[in-house]
Design a protein around this motif. Structure first.
Motif, PDB file in Angstrom:
ATOM      1  N   THR A  11      38.961  49.888  66.697  1.00 37.92           N
ATOM      2  CA  THR A  11      39.870  48.831  66.245  1.00 37.92           C
ATOM      3  C   THR A  11      40.686  49.309  65.051  1.00 37.92           C
ATOM      4  O   THR A  11      41.899  49.070  64.972  1.00 37.92           O
ATOM      5  CB  THR A  11      39.085  47.564  65.865  1.00 37.92           C
TER       6      THR A  11
ATOM      7  N   ARG B 103      43.228  51.782  66.228  1.00 37.96           N
ATOM      8  CA  ARG B 103      44.307  51.094  66.960  1.00 37.96           C
ATOM      9  C   ARG B 103      45.338  50.525  65.989  1.00 37.96           C
ATOM     10  O   ARG B 103      46.550  50.627  66.218  1.00 37.96           O
ATOM     11  CB  ARG B 103      43.719  49.985  67.823  1.00 37.96           C
ATOM     12  N   LYS B 104      44.872  49.958  64.879  1.00 33.04           N
ATOM     13  CA  LYS B 104      45.792  49.398  63.884  1.00 33.04           C
ATOM     14  C   LYS B 104      46.637  50.501  63.252  1.00 33.04           C
ATOM     15  O   LYS B 104      47.829  50.314  62.998  1.00 33.04           O
ATOM     16  CB  LYS B 104      45.002  48.656  62.813  1.00 33.04           C
TER      17      LYS B 104
END
Length: 256
Positions: free
Chosen positions: A72, A75-76
């Motif tokens: 996550t 991904r950011k």
């Protein structure tokens, strides 16, 4: 005695639960904002310096493993790089280092012509001796990098020179815009530029500094126009194929 045994078991479970929580907390600590910023800078520099080549796939799971953070978080970071046009996000394929087309390259340099050149009078009026000295240091380092065959470093130093000029104008929004344009230009130069040559004479930046110091604003604008056109004119298209980079080799075993 059964009651005593049950109490001991419950105490063990609480200890295990706390240990598990500490373990999970340690994992989340790696996903803090400061850590993300560091990873963002590392990936960004690897792209600009051409260690991650255009078209190279950036797998979330592989990057997460290399840096020791969650997918996550990665991904950011990739989404942030995509906003700067350094990374391309494709449905079902994932992320890859952007491969600018020659049309995009022309658009970027057209934007630089419109904005960067017009900042030269502002820079000239605000330029202090210490600023000029710092700019000359950057220009000298750029020439040395070119002579040593350090093309990626020379590209990065050239971008830093132009970014610093924009900052000296005192217009923060335009300086931030030019910083993004310079990042894209660095990728364009890494893809389409000639080895050992940045599309301009090695003394161009020194001449520009002299014009700015002398308050010759119109000549500085014209010089910057010629300078950017020379860089654009030096670009040549070269076909390349997608790659699966060795992320551990690029970022090192100890990045996590």
């Amino acid at each position: 005695m059964a009651t005593s045994a049950n109490a001991a078991t419950a105490q063990d479970e609480r200890r295990n639960s706390k240990a598990s929580g500490r373990s999970r907390g340690a994992g989340k600590a790696g996903d803090g904002a400061e850590r993300h910023e560091t990873i963002y800078q590392q990936i960004r520099e690897a792209i600009v310096e051409h260690r991650l080549k255009p078209g190279a796939r950036l797998r979330e799971d592989a990057l997460a493993e290399v840096f020791g953070v969650s997918r996550t978080g990665i991904r950011k970071i990739l989404q942030r790089l995509a906003l700067e046009y350094l990374v391309t996000l494709t449905p079902r394929r994932g992320a890859s280092v952007s491969r600018p087309t020659i049309e995009e390259a022309r658009d970027v340099f057209a934007a630089r012509q419109l904005v960067e050149c017009q900042l030269m009078p502002w820079v000239s009026r605000r330029l202090k001796p210490a600023d000029a000295k710092a700019l000359r240091t950057l220009a000298t380092s750029e020439r040395q990098a070119l002579r040593s065959g350090e093309q990626s470093r020379a590209i990065q130093l050239s971008a830093q020179f132009h970014q610093r000029l924009a900052e000296l104008s005192g217009n923060t929004p335009l300086a931030e815009f030019i910083e993004r344009l310079c990042s894209r230009s660095s990728l364009i130069l890494a893809v389409y530029g000639d080895s050992g040559h940045l599309g301009c004479e090695s003394h161009d930046h020194d001449e520009l500094i002299a014009l700015l110091e002398a308050g010759k604003e119109e000549r500085a604008v014209a010089f910057m126009q010629r300078h950017l056109k020379a860089i654009e004119a030096s670009l040549s298209i070269e076909e390349s194929t997608d790659e699966a980079p060795d992320l551990r080799a690029i970022f090192g075993q100890g990045s996590g």
